[in-house]
Design a protein around this motif. Structure first.
Motif, mmCIF file in Angstrom:
data_model
loop_
_atom_site.group_PDB
_atom_site.id
_atom_site.type_symbol
_atom_site.label_atom_id
_atom_site.label_comp_id
_atom_site.label_asym_id
_atom_site.label_seq_id
_atom_site.Cartn_x
_atom_site.Cartn_y
_atom_site.Cartn_z
ATOM 1 N N SER A 182 7.619 -14.629 17.996
ATOM 2 C CA SER A 182 8.099 -13.659 17.010
ATOM 3 C C SER A 182 8.179 -12.284 17.668
ATOM 4 C CB SER A 182 7.162 -13.616 15.803
ATOM 5 O OG SER A 182 5.870 -13.166 16.178
ATOM 6 N N ALA A 190 7.593 -19.870 16.659
ATOM 7 C CA ALA A 190 8.405 -20.814 15.892
ATOM 8 C C ALA A 190 8.883 -21.899 16.829
ATOM 9 C CB ALA A 190 9.587 -20.104 15.235
ATOM 10 N N TYR A 202 8.526 -24.993 7.808
ATOM 11 C CA TYR A 202 9.453 -24.059 7.185
ATOM 12 C C TYR A 202 10.716 -24.710 6.663
ATOM 13 C CZ TYR A 202 7.275 -19.504 7.719
ATOM 14 O OH TYR A 202 6.462 -18.414 7.555
ATOM 15 N N TRP A 204 14.350 -15.937 16.257
ATOM 16 C CA TRP A 204 13.997 -14.907 15.282
ATOM 17 C C TRP A 204 15.027 -13.790 15.298
ATOM 18 C CZ3 TRP A 204 9.112 -15.166 12.714
ATOM 19 C CH2 TRP A 204 8.228 -16.133 13.217
ATOM 20 N N LEU A 236 14.642 -16.403 10.308
ATOM 21 C CA LEU A 236 14.695 -17.475 11.290
ATOM 22 C C LEU A 236 16.097 -18.067 11.287
ATOM 23 C CD1 LEU A 236 11.336 -19.345 10.532
ATOM 24 C CD2 LEU A 236 11.855 -17.974 12.559
ATOM 25 N N ALA A 274 11.872 -15.660 7.116
ATOM 26 C CA ALA A 274 10.698 -15.976 7.923
ATOM 27 C C ALA A 274 9.411 -15.750 7.145
ATOM 28 C CB ALA A 274 10.690 -15.127 9.193
#
Length: 220
Positions: free
Chosen positions: A129, A136, A160, A172, A179, A201
């Motif tokens: 991030s 992620a 997610y 990101w 995202l 996100a």
């Protein structure tokens, strides 16, 4: 599991010193440095750093027992996240991948997410991030591939996405609010069906917004 093997096949092409745990934190990489993986000095893939003009190439990993790939510099440029798997396996074998981190000079290698952690039979494509507090990535979930977010140490994985087949190639937005990922909107799923999606996100399992509709393979 034939579903997992098929997902692994779809992913092909998408994308230090011996291990220590007590090495002190190292200085950050200069802004004119980039990292990459290469077989230029060995039969297995190792991670290197160089200036962005292609000079001053330095090898950071040196372990013939593993393949090392997908290096990503942390936002503070003090750490490098990367994947590795046992050497001698063809392509990017996400079924044997584990996520690692090292200091910017290749020291202090530590494992973040072991192979098979969180019940994942496949994992890959980790991205920091913008504030460096989260990662992620994709992991397997009930025969599909979904986007997960963990803390910077690889813990507390939160799912997610809930795509019908796969969601991969996550990244990101610069402010960390969004995202982006590629996914198949429906099943069956082939690379030509990959489209780009965006989602909050801040909200796991929020409904994503589809950004492309073109009948072509959209990646990364």
């Amino acid at each position: 599991n034939t579903t997992i093997l098929a997902l692994a096949a779809l992913l092909v092409g998408c994308g230090g010193d011996p291990d220590t745990t007590t090495t002190p934190a190292e200085p950050a990489l200069a802004n004119d440095r980039l990292v990459f993986d290469s077989t230029r000095q060995s039969s297995n893939r190792e991670i290197f750093v160089m200036k962005n003009d292609g000079t001053q190439i330095t090898r950071l990993t040196n372990n013939a027992a593993y393949e090392h790939w997908w290096p990503r510099i942390s936002p503070d440029r003090k750490k490098i996240a990367f994947y590795r798997r046992p050497a001698g396996v063809a392509a990017d074998d996400y079924a044997q991948a584990s996520l690692w981190v090292m200091n910017a000079d290749g020291s202090g290698t530590a494992q973040l997410i072991p192979q098979g952690a969180n019940g994942w039979s496949l994992q890959g494509h980790a991205e920091w991030s913008p504030d460096g507090t989260k990662l992620a990535m994709f992991g397997s979930y009930q025969g599909t591939l979904q986007i997960f977010v963990t803390d910077a140490s690889g813990g507390n994985a939160v799912r997610y996405t809930n795509q019908p087949v796969l969601a991969t190639d996550v990244s990101w937005s610069p402010d960390g609010s969004t995202l982006l990922f590629n996914a198949c909107p429906a099943s069956p799923c082939a690379p030509r069906d990959y489209e780009i999606f965006a989602m909050s996100a801040a909200t796991p399992l929020a409904t994503p917004t589809r950004l492309t509709v073109d009948g072509l393979a959209d990646y990364d």
